[in-house]
Design an enzyme around this catalytic site. Structure first.
Site, PDB file in Angstrom:
ATOM      1  N   VAL A 151       0.877  -1.171   0.000  1.00 45.17           N
ATOM      2  CA  VAL A 151       0.000   0.000   0.000  1.00 45.17           C
ATOM      3  C   VAL A 151       0.913   1.219   0.000  1.00 45.17           C
ATOM      4  O   VAL A 151       2.003   1.185   0.568  1.00 45.17           O
ATOM      5  CB  VAL A 151      -0.944   0.001   1.229  1.00 45.17           C
ATOM      6  CG1 VAL A 151      -1.540   1.390   1.476  1.00 45.17           C
ATOM      7  CG2 VAL A 151      -2.072  -1.011   1.028  1.00 45.17           C
ATOM      8  N   CYS A 152       0.478   2.261  -0.680  1.00 39.48           N
ATOM      9  CA  CYS A 152       1.182   3.561  -0.671  1.00 39.48           C
ATOM     10  C   CYS A 152       2.587   3.383  -1.271  1.00 39.48           C
ATOM     11  O   CYS A 152       2.759   2.583  -2.198  1.00 39.48           O
ATOM     12  CB  CYS A 152       1.207   4.099   0.757  1.00 39.48           C
ATOM     13  SG  CYS A 152       1.557   5.858   0.942  1.00 39.48           S
TER      14      CYS A 152
END
Lengths: 276, 276
Positions: A151-152
């Site tokens: 994520v990210c």
């Protein structure tokens, strides 16, 4: 059948209450004091069962929220073994100051994982992207894991380990174009699934990412139960969550703020290109 | 003025990177190696500055995601001092297995807080609601804090401490009606602001709650910058996040699963009614 599903959810709740998915839940106990007979599980759909081995990697300066949304989703999967994995057992400080105690070191982590996950961050992520032990761990586990995920800006760590070459992927909006430096094709979506690579966009995309993965592993009905348990019915008080909708002055401030980060990532990518 | 705002955001980023809002940021340093002169802050709007004291209380079995969404928002407020507070300094295990190290004990926590916050949970929350030291802490700090706040079933802890009597409030959808037992008026909203009480709905409502509080404390433009930093542009893969939209079979399973919890809360409320 509904009753049996309910029993399974009771088991999941018991797992949550007892502090650790997979402990009580794996043995089919409900949140009453009566343990459920193990053979009950035979009567439920196969896709409701699981014993996935999930490693969520943390490093100093990671963004806690990148991790905790997906961890909520994975931790609600009965029977799954969800471990917080780090280079050492020392407590790890996240970028907003929260301190987490890892469950396992790289060495202690299962060799064959169902899910390998990495959250993003800023300066801490740059360090992880250039740390030999971290890259070696990702190359090894990522080469065999059923799902390789982030994520990210966690996708930059996957990229630095050579795990996104030739894959479509996403990242935090400020870092998405940086993925090209690692041979990935950036895609502007909340999460991107390309074969066994699943990458989420910035920070809060972890919830959408997590539910999508639960649906892949346990089916849509299970994912919907997790969504309702999380009361994930978002109503942001502003519509500034994307560079397309944020006030331009706010967007431009952040773009300016992240220029040094983008340059650092580019530099790491150029150096990595020589060895990947 | 934009330049000065950018400098402030750079300072915020530095605070994040350095691992703790309020450290570098409080001194006005940017994420370059050059510290910014302190007097720069005088040129920016008053509402962009702050030195809030924020206590986020944790207890065994709390739901990590209830806490980490708001903590991301509070931790992005430059100059704010955000502390994880618990009964003791022992690491605290959340309901999905994550282990957090508290910053302060109840005794070490500032007497006068800007924000007092408590997350929810299930069995762990029931214990917190009946723990004398925890209730005494909430009565004391909650009686003086500028904002008394919660996400998810955390509002039941506030209720048990007598802090919601005569207030409108919300909670996780399965526990919302339970608030009546503590003299509060349940409201079906993502977050509810009644005077200085701010309560969020279940788990993921912490993000909407957190941004709303940042807007109250630092203004709408600041909250929008935090929203864009978090890329909070949610796109749930299903629309099962509310009992109104979830498939009835999923909703009914969870309702059934939470009946024992609701009954336990009711019992605690009846016992509390005698002493509140």
């Amino acid at each position: 059948m509904i009753m049996t599903k309910r029993d399974l959810l009771l088991a999941a709740a018991a797992g949550l209450v007892a502090g650790g998915a997979g402990s009580i839940a794996a043995h089919g106990a409900g949140n009453t004091s009566e343990p459920k007979p193990y053979h009950d599980r035979m009567e439920t759909p196969a896709h409701w069962h699981g014993s996935e081995k999930i490693a969520m990697v943390v490093y100093p300066g990671f963004t806690a929220l990148d991790l905790v949304g997906p961890q909520y989703c994975f931790g609600s999967m009965m029977g799954a073994e969800v471990k917080l994995v780090a280079k050492t057992r020392e407590p790890v400080r996240a970028d907003t100051g929260l301190v987490f105690v890892p469950d396992q070191t790289f060495d202690e982590c299962s060799a064959d994982l169902d899910i390998l996950f990495v959250p993003g961050g800023l300066a801490g992520t740059l360090k992880a992207m250039t740390d030999d032990a971290t890259l070696a761990f990702f190359k090894d586990r990522g080469g065999r894991a059923k799902w390789v995920t982030s994520v990210c800006t966690g996708s930059l760590v996957l990229g630095a380990a050579g795990l996104l070459k030739g894959y479509k992927a996403t990242s935090h909006w400020v870092a998405r174009e940086n993925l090209r430096g690692f041979g990935a094709e950036p895609v502007d979506e909340r999460y991107v699934i390309d074969r066994n690579r699943v990458t989420g966009a910035g920070v809060t995309a972890g919830m959408d990412f997590g539910l999508a993965l639960v649906a892949k592993l346990r089916g849509d009905d299970y994912a919907q139960a997790v969504q309702l348990l999380a009361e994930y019915d978002p109503k942001p008080p502003f519509s500034a969550g994307s560079p397309k909708t944020a006030p331009p002055v706010v967007r431009d401030m952040l773009l300016e703020m992240f220029k040094p980060f983008q340059a650092d990532v580019q530099r790491i990518a150029e150096s990595a290109a020589k060895r990947l």
